[in-house]
Design a protein around this motif. Structure first.
Motif, PDB file in Angstrom:
ATOM      1  N   ARG A 184       0.842  -1.214   0.000  1.00 55.17           N
ATOM      2  CA  ARG A 184       0.000   0.000   0.000  1.00 55.17           C
ATOM      3  C   ARG A 184       0.871   1.255   0.000  1.00 55.17           C
ATOM      4  O   ARG A 184       0.562   2.252  -0.653  1.00 55.17           O
ATOM      5  N   LYS A 239       1.164   4.457  -2.924  1.00 55.20           N
ATOM      6  CA  LYS A 239       0.909   5.862  -2.604  1.00 55.20           C
ATOM      7  C   LYS A 239       1.588   6.765  -3.626  1.00 55.20           C
ATOM      8  O   LYS A 239       2.731   6.510  -4.008  1.00 55.20           O
ATOM      9  N   ARG A 283       0.360   7.135 -10.068  1.00 54.56           N
ATOM     10  CA  ARG A 283      -0.728   7.570 -10.937  1.00 54.56           C
ATOM     11  C   ARG A 283      -1.145   6.435 -11.876  1.00 54.56           C
ATOM     12  O   ARG A 283      -2.297   6.262 -12.202  1.00 54.56           O
ATOM     13  N   LYS A 284      -0.155   5.694 -12.298  1.00 54.20           N
ATOM     14  CA  LYS A 284      -0.397   4.689 -13.327  1.00 54.20           C
ATOM     15  C   LYS A 284       0.202   3.344 -12.973  1.00 54.20           C
ATOM     16  O   LYS A 284       1.311   3.264 -12.461  1.00 54.20           O
ATOM     17  N   GLU A 295      -9.871  -4.002  -6.835  1.00 54.21           N
ATOM     18  CA  GLU A 295     -10.019  -3.509  -5.464  1.00 54.21           C
ATOM     19  C   GLU A 295      -8.744  -2.759  -5.023  1.00 54.21           C
ATOM     20  O   GLU A 295      -8.808  -1.699  -4.428  1.00 54.21           O
ATOM     21  N   GLU A 347      -7.974   0.801  -7.296  1.00 55.62           N
ATOM     22  CA  GLU A 347      -9.225   1.532  -7.515  1.00 55.62           C
ATOM     23  C   GLU A 347      -8.973   2.937  -8.034  1.00 55.62           C
ATOM     24  O   GLU A 347      -9.710   3.454  -8.864  1.00 55.62           O
ATOM     25  N   LYS A 348      -7.884   3.560  -7.526  1.00 56.80           N
ATOM     26  CA  LYS A 348      -7.678   4.980  -7.808  1.00 56.80           C
ATOM     27  C   LYS A 348      -6.713   5.237  -8.963  1.00 56.80           C
ATOM     28  O   LYS A 348      -6.591   6.364  -9.431  1.00 56.80           O
ATOM     29  N   GLU A 349      -5.990   4.227  -9.396  1.00 56.31           N
ATOM     30  CA  GLU A 349      -4.963   4.438 -10.413  1.00 56.31           C
ATOM     31  C   GLU A 349      -5.510   4.136 -11.809  1.00 56.31           C
ATOM     32  O   GLU A 349      -6.514   3.463 -11.966  1.00 56.31           O
ATOM     33  N   GLU A 350      -4.780   4.632 -12.797  1.00 55.54           N
ATOM     34  CA  GLU A 350      -5.086   4.259 -14.171  1.00 55.54           C
ATOM     35  C   GLU A 350      -4.293   2.972 -14.437  1.00 55.54           C
ATOM     36  O   GLU A 350      -3.091   2.943 -14.196  1.00 55.54           O
ATOM     37  N   ASN A 395     -11.429   1.759 -14.902  1.00 57.85           N
ATOM     38  CA  ASN A 395     -10.122   2.433 -14.995  1.00 57.85           C
ATOM     39  C   ASN A 395      -9.042   1.521 -15.596  1.00 57.85           C
ATOM     40  O   ASN A 395      -7.865   1.835 -15.568  1.00 57.85           O
TER      41      ASN A 395
END
Ligand SMILES: [Zn+2]
Ligand SMILES: [Zn+2]
Length: 263
Positions: free
Chosen positions: A48, A52, A55-56, A77, A80-83, A114
Motif C-alpha cells: 500500500r 501511494k 498515478r499509473k 479492489e 481503484e484509484k490508479e489508471e 479504470n
C-alpha cells in the motif's frame, strides 16, 4: 533502479512464496511483470505504501495461465484509484469469463472502468520513461510473451518465463543488465557438456536451470536471477539447484519474495 519480487513461484504458492509477480517503481508509475497471487501483496502495508502517489499501473502479462493472472481476482479492489494498463498477447479482459459461470461475483465492467487492455504481441513500443519489446515464445502448445524493458538511464531488464530454450531467446535478452529467467528442477533431462540448448526443457515444458544459465552466459547478461520456482522445492533444494547454474554462469542468483534486486 530496483525490482521487488512479489511472487517467485510457478503454479501455486508455497513456503511464503507467492506466484509470478515483479514490481518496478518508476516515478509516478508502477511497472508490474505478471499478476499471479503475488499481486495480493498490495493489500499489505508495504504494498500500500508503494502504491501511494502512483498515478499509473502498467501490468505486462507473459500469458494467461492462472499462476500469472490470479491477482486479477482483487486487482480492481487494490488499484481503484490508479489508471491501469494491462499488456498481453491479446486485449483480453482477464478473468471476465468467471463472472458468467458464477465464480467471480462482481460487476466486471463497472469495477474495471479504470482498466485498459492492450495487445502487445509484436515489436517495440515507446512508453513513459521506458521502451519495451516483446518476443512470442512457445509454451507447450500455446504461446507466451517474453519482455525486455529499456529505461531512460540506459538500464535494461529482460523477463522470460514459461518459454522455449532457443537461439532467438538468447538474442532477445542479449546484454541485459538483469535477466529474470524461469528454471525447472524436476523431470529435467540430464545435462552434459554436449547438451543442446533446445533440449534443456523439462517434461512439463519449462526451461531447466542449466538452460537458463546457458542463455544468460551466451547472451552476456550482467546478472541472472532464477524465477518460477517449483512449489514443492524447499529453499535448501533451490540453493542446491542454484549451484548447477553457477557452474555455467557464476553471476546466477535465486530470486526471493520481497528481497529487492538493484540493477
Ligand atoms: Zn507459470
Ligand atoms: Zn504457463
Amino acid at each position: 533502479m530496483k525490482i521487488i519480487p512479489y511472487g517467485t513461484n510457478g503454479f501455486v504458492s508455497s513456503f511464503n512464496r507467492q506466484t509470478a509477480c515483479y514490481v518496478i517503481p518508476l516515478g509516478d508509475q508502477l511497472i508490474i511483470l505478471d499478476a499471479g497471487s503475488g499481486l495480493f501483496r498490495f493489500m499489505e502495508p508495504a504494498g500500500r505504501k508503494l502504491l501511494k502517489d502512483k498515478r499509473k499501473i502498467k501490468i505486462f502479462l507473459s500469458h494467461y495461465h492462472l499462476d500469472h493472472t490470479f491477482g486479477f481476482y482483487a486487482a480492481f479492489e487494490m488499484f481503484e484509484k490508479e489508471e491501469v494498463e494491462v499488456f498481453g498477447l491479446e486485449d483480453r479482459h482477464v478473468l471476465k469469463e468467471l463472472v458468467s459461470i458464477g465464480q467471480f461475483p462482481v460487476e466486471y465492467e463497472k469495477k474495471h472502468r479504470n482498466f485498459s487492455w492492450i495487445k502487445a504481441e509484436s515489436g517495440k513500443d515507446e512508453n513513459e520513461g521506458f521502451k519495451y519489446s516483446t518476443r512470442v515464445q512457445k509454451h507447450r502448445f500455446e504461446k507466451s510473451l517474453g519482455y525486455r524493458l529499456e529505461f531512460e538511464n540506459g538500464k535494461s531488464i529482460a523477463y522470460v518465463t514459461d518459454a522455449d530454450p532457443s537461439r532467438e531467446s538468447v538474442n532477445f535478452v542479449k546484454g541485459a543488465d538483469l535477466l529474470l529467467h524461469e528454471h525447472e528442477t524436476q523431470n529435467v533431462p540430464e545435462y552434459t557438456k554436449d547438451s543442446r540448448l533446445e533440449d534443456l526443457i523439462s517434461k512439463g515444458g519449462h526451461i531447466t536451470t542449466q538452460g537458463a544459465a546457458l542463455i544468460a552466459k551466451e547472451a552476456g547478461v550482467k546478472k541472472l536471477y532464477l524465477i518460477h520456482h517449483n512449489p514443492p522445492c524447499t529453499w535448501a533444494e533451490l540453493e542446491k539447484d542454484l549451484k548447477k547454474a553457477k557452474r555455467i554462469f557464476p553471476e546466477s542468483f535465486l530470486t526471493q519474495d520481497l528481497e529487492e534486486i538493484e540493477f
